[in-house]
Design a protein around this motif. Structure first.
Motif, PDB file in Angstrom:
ATOM      1  N   MET A  44       5.701   7.733  -3.997  1.00 50.23           N
ATOM      2  CA  MET A  44       5.633   6.487  -3.267  1.00 50.23           C
ATOM      3  C   MET A  44       5.400   6.716  -1.781  1.00 50.23           C
ATOM      4  SD  MET A  44       8.404   3.409  -3.246  1.00 50.23           S
ATOM      5  CE  MET A  44       9.425   3.418  -1.793  1.00 50.23           C
ATOM      6  N   MET A  45       5.967   7.781  -1.207  1.00 48.40           N
ATOM      7  CA  MET A  45       5.872   7.984   0.231  1.00 48.40           C
ATOM      8  C   MET A  45       5.243   9.331   0.565  1.00 48.40           C
ATOM      9  SD  MET A  45       9.517   6.419   1.424  1.00 48.40           S
ATOM     10  CE  MET A  45      10.233   5.012   0.639  1.00 48.40           C
ATOM     11  N   GLU A  46       4.295   9.786  -0.264  1.00 52.43           N
ATOM     12  CA  GLU A  46       3.722  11.119  -0.138  1.00 52.43           C
ATOM     13  C   GLU A  46       3.042  11.391   1.198  1.00 52.43           C
ATOM     14  OE1 GLU A  46       2.593   8.972  -2.687  1.00 52.43           O
ATOM     15  OE2 GLU A  46       4.064   9.627  -4.141  1.00 52.43           O
ATOM     16  N   GLY A  47       2.396  10.404   1.809  1.00 51.52           N
ATOM     17  CA  GLY A  47       1.639  10.620   3.024  1.00 51.52           C
ATOM     18  C   GLY A  47       2.466  10.665   4.295  1.00 51.52           C
ATOM     19  N   LEU A  48       3.743  10.364   4.196  1.00 50.85           N
ATOM     20  CA  LEU A  48       4.605  10.320   5.379  1.00 50.85           C
ATOM     21  C   LEU A  48       5.366  11.625   5.548  1.00 50.85           C
ATOM     22  CD1 LEU A  48       6.159   6.780   4.889  1.00 50.85           C
ATOM     23  CD2 LEU A  48       4.408   7.437   6.533  1.00 50.85           C
ATOM     24  N   PRO A  49       5.742  11.974   6.795  1.00 44.41           N
ATOM     25  CA  PRO A  49       6.629  13.124   6.987  1.00 44.41           C
ATOM     26  C   PRO A  49       7.929  12.896   6.212  1.00 44.41           C
ATOM     27  CG  PRO A  49       5.763  12.344   9.090  1.00 44.41           C
ATOM     28  CD  PRO A  49       5.370  11.335   8.049  1.00 44.41           C
ATOM     29  N   ALA A  50       8.525  13.960   5.703  1.00 39.63           N
ATOM     30  CA  ALA A  50       9.716  13.862   4.858  1.00 39.63           C
ATOM     31  C   ALA A  50      10.849  13.103   5.541  1.00 39.63           C
ATOM     32  CB  ALA A  50      10.181  15.252   4.444  1.00 39.63           C
ATOM     33  N   ASP A  51      11.056  13.344   6.841  1.00 33.97           N
ATOM     34  CA  ASP A  51      12.176  12.669   7.509  1.00 33.97           C
ATOM     35  C   ASP A  51      11.988  11.159   7.539  1.00 33.97           C
ATOM     36  OD1 ASP A  51      10.106  12.853   9.427  1.00 33.97           O
ATOM     37  OD2 ASP A  51      11.476  13.278  11.081  1.00 33.97           O
ATOM     38  N   VAL A  52      10.767  10.707   7.776  1.00 41.38           N
ATOM     39  CA  VAL A  52      10.476   9.280   7.818  1.00 41.38           C
ATOM     40  C   VAL A  52      10.563   8.679   6.415  1.00 41.38           C
ATOM     41  CG1 VAL A  52       8.704   7.548   8.342  1.00 41.38           C
ATOM     42  CG2 VAL A  52       9.084   9.479   9.895  1.00 41.38           C
ATOM     43  N   ALA A  53       9.990   9.355   5.428  1.00 42.90           N
ATOM     44  CA  ALA A  53      10.018   8.856   4.049  1.00 42.90           C
ATOM     45  C   ALA A  53      11.449   8.704   3.551  1.00 42.90           C
ATOM     46  CB  ALA A  53       9.227   9.795   3.142  1.00 42.90           C
ATOM     47  N   GLU A  54      12.295   9.687   3.830  1.00 45.20           N
ATOM     48  CA  GLU A  54      13.687   9.626   3.382  1.00 45.20           C
ATOM     49  C   GLU A  54      14.460   8.528   4.098  1.00 45.20           C
ATOM     50  OE1 GLU A  54      15.441  13.529   3.605  1.00 45.20           O
ATOM     51  OE2 GLU A  54      13.854  14.382   2.370  1.00 45.20           O
ATOM     52  N   ALA A  55      14.193   8.333   5.382  1.00 44.03           N
ATOM     53  CA  ALA A  55      14.870   7.266   6.119  1.00 44.03           C
ATOM     54  C   ALA A  55      14.447   5.895   5.596  1.00 44.03           C
ATOM     55  CB  ALA A  55      14.589   7.388   7.613  1.00 44.03           C
ATOM     56  N   LEU A  56      13.159   5.718   5.320  1.00 44.15           N
ATOM     57  CA  LEU A  56      12.688   4.449   4.761  1.00 44.15           C
ATOM     58  C   LEU A  56      13.332   4.192   3.400  1.00 44.15           C
ATOM     59  CD1 LEU A  56       8.892   4.532   5.677  1.00 44.15           C
ATOM     60  CD2 LEU A  56      10.622   2.968   6.585  1.00 44.15           C
ATOM     61  N   ALA A  57      13.381   5.202   2.568  1.00 44.37           N
ATOM     62  CA  ALA A  57      13.997   5.050   1.246  1.00 44.37           C
ATOM     63  C   ALA A  57      15.466   4.660   1.375  1.00 44.37           C
ATOM     64  CB  ALA A  57      13.849   6.338   0.443  1.00 44.37           C
ATOM     65  N   ALA A  58      16.140   5.183   2.385  1.00 38.07           N
ATOM     66  CA  ALA A  58      17.565   4.907   2.564  1.00 38.07           C
ATOM     67  C   ALA A  58      17.834   3.498   3.086  1.00 38.07           C
ATOM     68  CB  ALA A  58      18.189   5.941   3.503  1.00 38.07           C
ATOM     69  N   VAL A  59      16.968   2.979   3.951  1.00 42.05           N
ATOM     70  CA  VAL A  59      17.242   1.665   4.554  1.00 42.05           C
ATOM     71  C   VAL A  59      16.608   0.499   3.799  1.00 42.05           C
ATOM     72  CG1 VAL A  59      17.612   2.636   6.851  1.00 42.05           C
ATOM     73  CG2 VAL A  59      15.364   1.739   6.253  1.00 42.05           C
ATOM     74  N   LEU A  60      15.631   0.773   2.948  1.00 37.07           N
ATOM     75  CA  LEU A  60      14.982  -0.308   2.199  1.00 37.07           C
ATOM     76  C   LEU A  60      15.603  -0.419   0.809  1.00 37.07           C
ATOM     77  CD1 LEU A  60      11.239   0.161   3.193  1.00 37.07           C
ATOM     78  CD2 LEU A  60      12.798  -1.685   3.885  1.00 37.07           C
ATOM     79  N   ASN A  61      16.486  -1.377   0.636  1.00 36.68           N
ATOM     80  CA  ASN A  61      17.196  -1.622  -0.607  1.00 36.68           C
ATOM     81  C   ASN A  61      16.243  -2.276  -1.609  1.00 36.68           C
ATOM     82  OD1 ASN A  61      18.761  -2.709  -2.660  1.00 36.68           O
ATOM     83  ND2 ASN A  61      20.415  -3.309  -1.307  1.00 36.68           N
ATOM     84  N   ALA A  62      16.044  -1.632  -2.742  1.00 39.33           N
ATOM     85  CA  ALA A  62      15.097  -2.138  -3.748  1.00 39.33           C
ATOM     86  C   ALA A  62      15.521  -3.487  -4.325  1.00 39.33           C
ATOM     87  CB  ALA A  62      14.932  -1.114  -4.867  1.00 39.33           C
ATOM     88  N   ASP A  63      16.801  -3.845  -4.228  1.00 38.38           N
ATOM     89  CA  ASP A  63      17.284  -5.109  -4.775  1.00 38.38           C
ATOM     90  C   ASP A  63      17.038  -6.299  -3.850  1.00 38.38           C
ATOM     91  OD1 ASP A  63      18.208  -3.792  -7.040  1.00 38.38           O
ATOM     92  OD2 ASP A  63      20.172  -3.413  -6.147  1.00 38.38           O
ATOM     93  N   ASP A  64      16.698  -6.030  -2.593  1.00 46.68           N
ATOM     94  CA  ASP A  64      16.441  -7.091  -1.625  1.00 46.68           C
ATOM     95  C   ASP A  64      14.959  -7.465  -1.717  1.00 46.68           C
ATOM     96  OD1 ASP A  64      15.414  -8.064   1.027  1.00 46.68           O
ATOM     97  OD2 ASP A  64      17.523  -7.929   1.571  1.00 46.68           O
ATOM     98  N   PRO A  65      14.618  -8.738  -1.933  1.00 46.71           N
ATOM     99  CA  PRO A  65      13.203  -9.123  -2.097  1.00 46.71           C
ATOM    100  C   PRO A  65      12.322  -8.777  -0.891  1.00 46.71           C
ATOM    101  CG  PRO A  65      14.654 -10.960  -2.641  1.00 46.71           C
ATOM    102  CD  PRO A  65      15.524  -9.874  -2.095  1.00 46.71           C
TER     103      PRO A  65
END
Length: 120
Positions: free
Chosen positions: A1-22
Motif C-alpha cells: 500500500m505504501m511502497e513508494g514512500l520512505p519507511a518512516d513516513v509509511a509507518e507513521a501514516l499507517a499508525a495515524v490513519l485508523n482504517a475504521d474511520d471513514p
C-alpha cells in the motif's frame, strides 16, 4: 500500500490513519499516489507530499487546510513530548508534521514511530 514512500513516513501514516474511520479510510486510498516532495531540514522528519490528484478522490475533510489525523506521543516513562499531525488541503494529503512540545526533547519521526508503535 505504501511502497513508494520512505519507511518512516509509511509507518507513521499507517499508525495515524485508523482504517475504521471513514475519513482516514478515504485518505488511505490516496497513499498509493503519494510521494515525498520535501523534508524539513531541522531533522524532525516532517514530510511534505506530492499527490497525483487525477488518480485520487478527495476525502471528506472539508475545504482549506485541516488536521485530518493526529497522534499524541507518549514515551515509555509516560511523558508527552509532542505529537504527529497529518494535514490535508481540500481533502488531499498535504503534509505529515512532527511537533515537539518542549525545547528539552527533540522529537523526530524515528522517535515518534517508536512511541506510536509502543502505544498500539
Amino acid at each position: 500500500m505504501m511502497e513508494g514512500l520512505p519507511a518512516d513516513v509509511a509507518e507513521a501514516l499507517a499508525a495515524v490513519l485508523n482504517a475504521d474511520d471513514p475519513v482516514h479510510a478515504a485518505l488511505r486510498k490516496q497513499v498509493p499516489h503519494l510521494s515525498v516532495r520535501a523534508r524539513c531540514t531541522c531533522g524532525c522528519g516532517t514530510a511534505y507530499f506530492n499527490l497525483d490528484t487525477s488518480k485520487a478522490q478527495p476525502a471528506p475533510t472539508g475545504p482549506g487546510t485541516v488536521v485530518a489525523a493526529e497522534a499524541q506521543l507518549v514515551t515509555e516513562a509516560g511523558e508527552c513530548p509532542g505529537e504527529v499531525l497529518l494535514f490535508t488541503q481540500g481533502g488531499y494529503l498535504s503534509w505529515l508534521e512532527v511537533c515537539s512540545w518542549s525545547d528539552d526533547i527533540h522529537v523526530t519521526l524515528a522517535a515518534a514511530r517508536r512511541w506510536l508503535q509502543a502505544g498500539s
